[in-house]
Design a protein around this motif. Structure first.
Motif, PDB file in Angstrom:
ATOM      1  N   ILE A  50       2.615 -19.768  -0.601  1.00 37.62           N
ATOM      2  CA  ILE A  50       3.471 -20.735  -1.275  1.00 37.62           C
ATOM      3  C   ILE A  50       4.526 -21.178  -0.270  1.00 37.62           C
ATOM      4  CG2 ILE A  50       5.121 -21.152  -3.132  1.00 37.62           C
ATOM      5  CD1 ILE A  50       3.736 -18.912  -4.714  1.00 37.62           C
ATOM      6  N   VAL A  51       4.650 -22.488  -0.065  1.00 35.52           N
ATOM      7  CA  VAL A  51       5.671 -23.034   0.819  1.00 35.52           C
ATOM      8  C   VAL A  51       6.610 -23.879  -0.020  1.00 35.52           C
ATOM      9  CG1 VAL A  51       6.130 -24.567   2.774  1.00 35.52           C
ATOM     10  CG2 VAL A  51       4.157 -23.041   2.835  1.00 35.52           C
ATOM     11  N   ILE A  52       7.912 -23.621   0.136  1.00 35.71           N
ATOM     12  CA  ILE A  52       8.931 -24.390  -0.564  1.00 35.71           C
ATOM     13  C   ILE A  52       9.733 -25.147   0.488  1.00 35.71           C
ATOM     14  CG2 ILE A  52      10.915 -24.309  -2.104  1.00 35.71           C
ATOM     15  CD1 ILE A  52       9.851 -21.513  -3.016  1.00 35.71           C
ATOM     16  N   LEU A  53       9.594 -26.455   0.508  1.00 31.79           N
ATOM     17  CA  LEU A  53      10.305 -27.310   1.450  1.00 31.79           C
ATOM     18  C   LEU A  53      11.513 -27.902   0.745  1.00 31.79           C
ATOM     19  CD1 LEU A  53      10.472 -28.966   4.135  1.00 31.79           C
ATOM     20  CD2 LEU A  53       9.105 -30.698   2.957  1.00 31.79           C
ATOM     21  N   CYS A  54      12.686 -27.770   1.348  1.00 33.16           N
ATOM     22  CA  CYS A  54      13.902 -28.400   0.811  1.00 33.16           C
ATOM     23  C   CYS A  54      13.995 -29.798   1.413  1.00 33.16           C
ATOM     24  CB  CYS A  54      15.130 -27.586   1.171  1.00 33.16           C
ATOM     25  SG  CYS A  54      15.107 -25.918   0.501  1.00 33.16           S
ATOM     26  N   ASP A  55      13.528 -30.774   0.679  1.00 33.36           N
ATOM     27  CA  ASP A  55      13.512 -32.159   1.146  1.00 33.36           C
ATOM     28  C   ASP A  55      14.820 -32.850   0.759  1.00 33.36           C
ATOM     29  OD1 ASP A  55      12.453 -34.357   2.413  1.00 33.36           O
ATOM     30  OD2 ASP A  55      10.683 -34.504   1.141  1.00 33.36           O
ATOM     31  N   ARG A  56      14.906 -34.137   0.960  1.00 36.32           N
ATOM     32  CA  ARG A  56      16.132 -34.887   0.716  1.00 36.32           C
ATOM     33  C   ARG A  56      16.623 -34.786  -0.732  1.00 36.32           C
ATOM     34  NH1 ARG A  56      17.951 -39.868   3.586  1.00 36.32           N
ATOM     35  NH2 ARG A  56      16.321 -39.109   4.934  1.00 36.32           N
ATOM     36  N   ASP A  57      15.714 -34.880  -1.708  1.00 37.81           N
ATOM     37  CA  ASP A  57      16.134 -34.932  -3.111  1.00 37.81           C
ATOM     38  C   ASP A  57      15.445 -33.918  -4.014  1.00 37.81           C
ATOM     39  OD1 ASP A  57      13.645 -36.063  -2.944  1.00 37.81           O
ATOM     40  OD2 ASP A  57      14.063 -37.687  -4.336  1.00 37.81           O
ATOM     41  N   ALA A  58      14.518 -33.138  -3.443  1.00 34.78           N
ATOM     42  CA  ALA A  58      13.756 -32.211  -4.285  1.00 34.78           C
ATOM     43  C   ALA A  58      13.136 -31.105  -3.445  1.00 34.78           C
ATOM     44  CB  ALA A  58      12.650 -32.962  -5.021  1.00 34.78           C
ATOM     45  N   PHE A  59      12.793 -30.017  -4.133  1.00 33.71           N
ATOM     46  CA  PHE A  59      11.950 -28.993  -3.534  1.00 33.71           C
ATOM     47  C   PHE A  59      10.525 -29.512  -3.591  1.00 33.71           C
ATOM     48  CE2 PHE A  59      15.419 -26.368  -5.328  1.00 33.71           C
ATOM     49  CZ  PHE A  59      15.810 -25.701  -4.181  1.00 33.71           C
ATOM     50  N   ARG A  60       9.780 -29.393  -2.503  1.00 31.86           N
ATOM     51  CA  ARG A  60       8.366 -29.767  -2.458  1.00 31.86           C
ATOM     52  C   ARG A  60       7.593 -28.464  -2.316  1.00 31.86           C
ATOM     53  NH1 ARG A  60       9.938 -34.566  -3.731  1.00 31.86           N
ATOM     54  NH2 ARG A  60      10.958 -35.789  -2.149  1.00 31.86           N
ATOM     55  N   LEU A  61       6.720 -28.180  -3.279  1.00 26.36           N
ATOM     56  CA  LEU A  61       5.975 -26.925  -3.274  1.00 26.36           C
ATOM     57  C   LEU A  61       4.515 -27.161  -2.937  1.00 26.36           C
ATOM     58  CD1 LEU A  61       8.398 -26.570  -5.499  1.00 26.36           C
ATOM     59  CD2 LEU A  61       7.229 -24.426  -5.844  1.00 26.36           C
TER      60      LEU A  61
END
Length: 97
Positions: A50-61
């Motif tokens: 599972i990868v959780i990316l902290c993007d500009r406006d949301a977490f992308r999983l």
């Protein structure tokens, strides 16, 4: 002091669902739910990532390298959070980038 949870991720192997939520000012928000990915094995007895990316406006999983869902931030200043807790994981590797 109010307790905050920026992202609560619950993986339910029985119902084969993923639930996301946030707690701001001691109040839980509205749950966001999705079914397990069907593209690759995901569950007990299988290795998964599972990868959780902290993007500009949301977490992308992503689950097993396939984008699964986004979760819009429920707080304004994500930079104020400096740590991550992982609960109920048999084996976890956390990398901050």
């Amino acid at each position: 002091m109010a307790r905050m949870t920026v992202l609560h991720l619950k993986v339910n192997f029985e119902s084969r669902t993923i639930v996301l939520n946030s707690r701001v000012d001691d109040s839980w928000g509205e749950k966001r739910q999705a079914n397990f990915p069907e593209q690759r094995p995901f569950g007990p007895g299988h290795d998964f990532k599972i990868v959780i990316l902290c993007d500009r406006d949301a977490f992308r999983l992503t689950f097993n390298d396939i984008h699964q869902m986004d979760y819009k931030y429920q707080i304004e200043d994500l930079r104020s959070f400096k740590w991550l807790e992982v609960w109920s994981a048999l084996q976890a590797s956390v990398q901050r980038m």
